[in-house]
Design a protein around this motif. Structure first.
Motif, PDB file in Angstrom:
ATOM      1  N   GLU A 175      18.469   0.605 -39.531  1.00  0.00           N
ATOM      2  CA  GLU A 175      19.374  -0.041 -38.580  1.00  0.00           C
ATOM      3  C   GLU A 175      20.349   0.978 -37.996  1.00  0.00           C
ATOM      4  O   GLU A 175      20.623   0.973 -36.790  1.00  0.00           O
ATOM      5  CB  GLU A 175      20.115  -1.191 -39.258  1.00  0.00           C
ATOM      6  CG  GLU A 175      19.198  -2.353 -39.613  1.00  0.00           C
ATOM      7  CD  GLU A 175      19.889  -3.444 -40.409  1.00  0.00           C
ATOM      8  OE1 GLU A 175      19.400  -4.586 -40.384  1.00  0.00           O
ATOM      9  OE2 GLU A 175      20.908  -3.156 -41.068  1.00  0.00           O
ATOM     10  N   GLN A 205      17.407   2.367 -25.173  1.00  0.00           N
ATOM     11  CA  GLN A 205      17.305   3.476 -26.120  1.00  0.00           C
ATOM     12  C   GLN A 205      17.138   2.968 -27.549  1.00  0.00           C
ATOM     13  O   GLN A 205      16.380   3.535 -28.339  1.00  0.00           O
ATOM     14  CB  GLN A 205      18.544   4.367 -26.007  1.00  0.00           C
ATOM     15  CG  GLN A 205      18.605   5.121 -24.688  1.00  0.00           C
ATOM     16  CD  GLN A 205      19.892   5.907 -24.490  1.00  0.00           C
ATOM     17  OE1 GLN A 205      19.959   6.786 -23.634  1.00  0.00           O
ATOM     18  NE2 GLN A 205      20.932   5.587 -25.245  1.00  0.00           N
ATOM     19  N   SER A 206      17.832   1.887 -27.877  1.00  0.00           N
ATOM     20  CA  SER A 206      17.700   1.300 -29.211  1.00  0.00           C
ATOM     21  C   SER A 206      16.298   0.730 -29.413  1.00  0.00           C
ATOM     22  O   SER A 206      15.677   0.919 -30.471  1.00  0.00           O
ATOM     23  CB  SER A 206      18.749   0.197 -29.404  1.00  0.00           C
ATOM     24  OG  SER A 206      20.061   0.694 -29.275  1.00  0.00           O
ATOM     25  N   GLY A 241      20.741   4.288 -29.707  1.00  0.00           N
ATOM     26  CA  GLY A 241      21.405   3.562 -28.631  1.00  0.00           C
ATOM     27  C   GLY A 241      22.660   4.243 -28.131  1.00  0.00           C
ATOM     28  O   GLY A 241      23.037   4.094 -26.963  1.00  0.00           O
ATOM     29  N   THR A 242      23.331   5.013 -28.994  1.00  0.00           N
ATOM     30  CA  THR A 242      24.587   5.656 -28.597  1.00  0.00           C
ATOM     31  C   THR A 242      24.380   6.976 -27.859  1.00  0.00           C
ATOM     32  O   THR A 242      25.367   7.606 -27.461  1.00  0.00           O
ATOM     33  CB  THR A 242      25.476   5.932 -29.825  1.00  0.00           C
ATOM     34  OG1 THR A 242      24.850   6.909 -30.671  1.00  0.00           O
ATOM     35  CG2 THR A 242      25.735   4.664 -30.616  1.00  0.00           C
ATOM     36  N   GLU A 260      13.681   3.435 -30.067  1.00  0.00           N
ATOM     37  CA  GLU A 260      13.695   3.937 -31.440  1.00  0.00           C
ATOM     38  C   GLU A 260      13.058   2.930 -32.392  1.00  0.00           C
ATOM     39  O   GLU A 260      12.278   3.306 -33.284  1.00  0.00           O
ATOM     40  CB  GLU A 260      15.125   4.243 -31.875  1.00  0.00           C
ATOM     41  CG  GLU A 260      15.275   4.702 -33.313  1.00  0.00           C
ATOM     42  CD  GLU A 260      14.620   6.048 -33.607  1.00  0.00           C
ATOM     43  OE1 GLU A 260      14.470   6.377 -34.797  1.00  0.00           O
ATOM     44  OE2 GLU A 260      14.264   6.773 -32.651  1.00  0.00           O
ATOM     45  N   VAL A 301      27.615  -0.781 -30.404  1.00  0.00           N
ATOM     46  CA  VAL A 301      26.296  -1.392 -30.519  1.00  0.00           C
ATOM     47  C   VAL A 301      26.080  -1.780 -31.976  1.00  0.00           C
ATOM     48  O   VAL A 301      26.487  -1.060 -32.894  1.00  0.00           O
ATOM     49  CB  VAL A 301      25.187  -0.427 -30.032  1.00  0.00           C
ATOM     50  CG1 VAL A 301      25.210   0.890 -30.796  1.00  0.00           C
ATOM     51  CG2 VAL A 301      23.808  -1.078 -30.127  1.00  0.00           C
ATOM     52  N   ILE A 312      18.434   3.167 -35.458  1.00  0.00           N
ATOM     53  CA  ILE A 312      18.230   2.505 -34.165  1.00  0.00           C
ATOM     54  C   ILE A 312      19.531   2.491 -33.367  1.00  0.00           C
ATOM     55  O   ILE A 312      19.552   2.779 -32.161  1.00  0.00           O
ATOM     56  CB  ILE A 312      17.703   1.075 -34.384  1.00  0.00           C
ATOM     57  CG1 ILE A 312      16.309   1.120 -35.016  1.00  0.00           C
ATOM     58  CG2 ILE A 312      17.674   0.296 -33.073  1.00  0.00           C
ATOM     59  CD1 ILE A 312      15.832  -0.223 -35.542  1.00  0.00           C
ATOM     60  N   ALA A 313      20.642   2.162 -34.036  1.00  0.00           N
ATOM     61  CA  ALA A 313      21.936   2.144 -33.350  1.00  0.00           C
ATOM     62  C   ALA A 313      22.322   3.538 -32.873  1.00  0.00           C
ATOM     63  O   ALA A 313      22.885   3.700 -31.781  1.00  0.00           O
ATOM     64  CB  ALA A 313      23.006   1.577 -34.279  1.00  0.00           C
ATOM     65  N   VAL A 360      23.050  -3.442 -34.765  1.00  0.00           N
ATOM     66  CA  VAL A 360      21.615  -3.665 -34.953  1.00  0.00           C
ATOM     67  C   VAL A 360      21.380  -4.401 -36.262  1.00  0.00           C
ATOM     68  O   VAL A 360      21.965  -4.056 -37.298  1.00  0.00           O
ATOM     69  CB  VAL A 360      20.849  -2.324 -34.967  1.00  0.00           C
ATOM     70  CG1 VAL A 360      19.370  -2.552 -35.287  1.00  0.00           C
ATOM     71  CG2 VAL A 360      21.008  -1.605 -33.631  1.00  0.00           C
ATOM     72  N   ILE A 368      19.622  -6.485 -31.138  1.00  0.00           N
ATOM     73  CA  ILE A 368      20.579  -5.459 -30.729  1.00  0.00           C
ATOM     74  C   ILE A 368      21.677  -6.114 -29.906  1.00  0.00           C
ATOM     75  O   ILE A 368      21.392  -6.821 -28.929  1.00  0.00           O
ATOM     76  CB  ILE A 368      19.876  -4.369 -29.898  1.00  0.00           C
ATOM     77  CG1 ILE A 368      18.754  -3.723 -30.721  1.00  0.00           C
ATOM     78  CG2 ILE A 368      20.873  -3.323 -29.410  1.00  0.00           C
ATOM     79  CD1 ILE A 368      17.600  -3.226 -29.893  1.00  0.00           C
TER      80      ILE A 368
END
Length: 368
Positions: free
Chosen positions: A243, A54-55, A250-251, A58, A221, A246-247, A223, A68
């Protein structure tokens, strides 16, 4: 010295954690049902892979290549993924002498300092790990903090930019979790038992966000890609920070309950910050399967291998923490394969006959 920097942090965080509840992700905040059920969550290998995918999706949508890192609750590095190949080259595997130098970021305080670590370049992977470490170590079932939250509460003024104010409630805590700390466990020692050391201590550079499952903190996570590892000296604006974006992607599916995020918590009359930029461009639901096409798993001797690992259950003996009682009081203690790592003991300097504390006196202090 490291011991005394670390302990106040735990004391302050205990205040934030009072009254914490379990619940689902998002806005759910259902109290725990039954004894100890809040602790029975840990990241699986597919979930770690999901966070990375997922990160990466993005970052691809934004048009950048990032590093990551995913950690569990006690600081174990579960995976580090380096995006590379278009255009930046892929790093050689560390610590062997790489054919291609690693992608790096530069430490700066934004204060014109020319000593210490200011101006030093370090591998992006180490910065990403330390960012994730902030999200993992500073979060609980009662509060969800990010590395941006850390930036707000570790600087010499609280809030940063208010020169007549004293230091933040966790001023100096960025020096905890360093490899030289006396509580820290190494990657190569005692398997997955924590607490694990962070290569740069705890981070104040935005881009480290905690991960939750059913309201239970399970890791974080981190980044890094923008070339600067720093703190945010200006609390009076809201940053565009890729950053963090992107994180945040990821969540997805691993968010904390809304009610415990930092922005819901006030300290000394000041509301804390969680993230400034969570306006993601990608759709995490259609992120490509792991492994992504553009990148590689990294390895760094003494910290992590080039594999994806599952997290450990917090308060299981394999995590390095267990429930216990000290002087009749409920407690959580650090353990290794042979039992408590730091049991109450008689003072060796000075000796008990010369004014040092006895084992029983130590127990009495801890339980009072």
């Amino acid at each position: 010295m490291m011991k005394w920097l670390w302990r106040p942090a735990i004391g302050v965080l205990a205040l934030f954690a009072l009254g914490g509840n379990c619940g689902g992700g998002g806005s759910s905040n259902t109290p725990c049902a039954g004894v100890n059920t809040c602790d029975q969550q840990a990241l699986t290998v597919p979930q770690v892979q999901q966070v990375i995918s997922q990160s990466v999706a993005e970052a691809n949508e934004i048009g950048v290549e990032a590093t990551i890192a995913v950690l569990d609750r006690v600081g174990n590095v579960l995976a580090v993924w380096e995006m590379c190949g278009n255009p930046r080259p892929c790093s050689g595997m560390l610590p062997a002498a790489p054919a291609v130098p690693p992608n790096v970021t530069t430490i700066t305080s934004n204060r014109g300092v020319t000593t210490g670590l200011d101006g030093m370049s370090v591998e992006e992977s180490l910065a990403a790990i330390s960012k994730a470490g902030s999200g993992a170590y500073l979060s609980s079932q009662g509060n969800a903090f990010t590395s941006r939250t850390a930036s707000q509460i570790i600087q010499e003024n609280f809030n940063p930019g208010e020169p007549q104010r004293g230091g933040g409630p966790l001023f100096g805590v960025q020096f905890s979790q360093l490899p030289c700390g006396d509580f820290m466990q190494r990657f190569t020692v005692d398997a997955l038992r924590g607490p694990k050391r962070m290569p740069l201590g705890l981070a104040g550079d935005p881009g480290g966000i905690p991960l939750y499952i059913e309201g239970v903190p399970v890791g974080a996570v981190g980044v890094e890609f923008n070339g600067t590892y720093t703190v945010d000296p200006n609390i009076f604006d809201f940053d565009t920070n890729l950053e963090e974006r992107i994180a945040t992607a990821g969540t997805t599916d691993f968010e904390p309950p809304d009610g415990i995020r930092a922005q819901q918590i006030a300290v000394d009359g000041r509301t804390l910050r969680y993230v400034d930029d969570e306006d993601i461009d990608s759709n995490p639901a259609v992120a490509p399967a792991f492994p992504p096409a553009n990148g590689q798993l990294l390895s760094f001797d003494g910290f992590f291998n080039d594999t994806v690992t599952a997290g450990v259950l917090f308060l299981d003996s394999t995590s390095g923490y267990v429930r216990d009682t000290i002087g009749g009081q409920a407690a959580e203690v650090l353990v290794d394969g042979g039992g408590p790592r730091f049991p109450p003991t008689d003072s060796g300097n000075p000796l008990t006959g010369g004014g040092g504390l006895t084992k029983n006196e130590v127990t009495s202090i801890l339980s009072s």
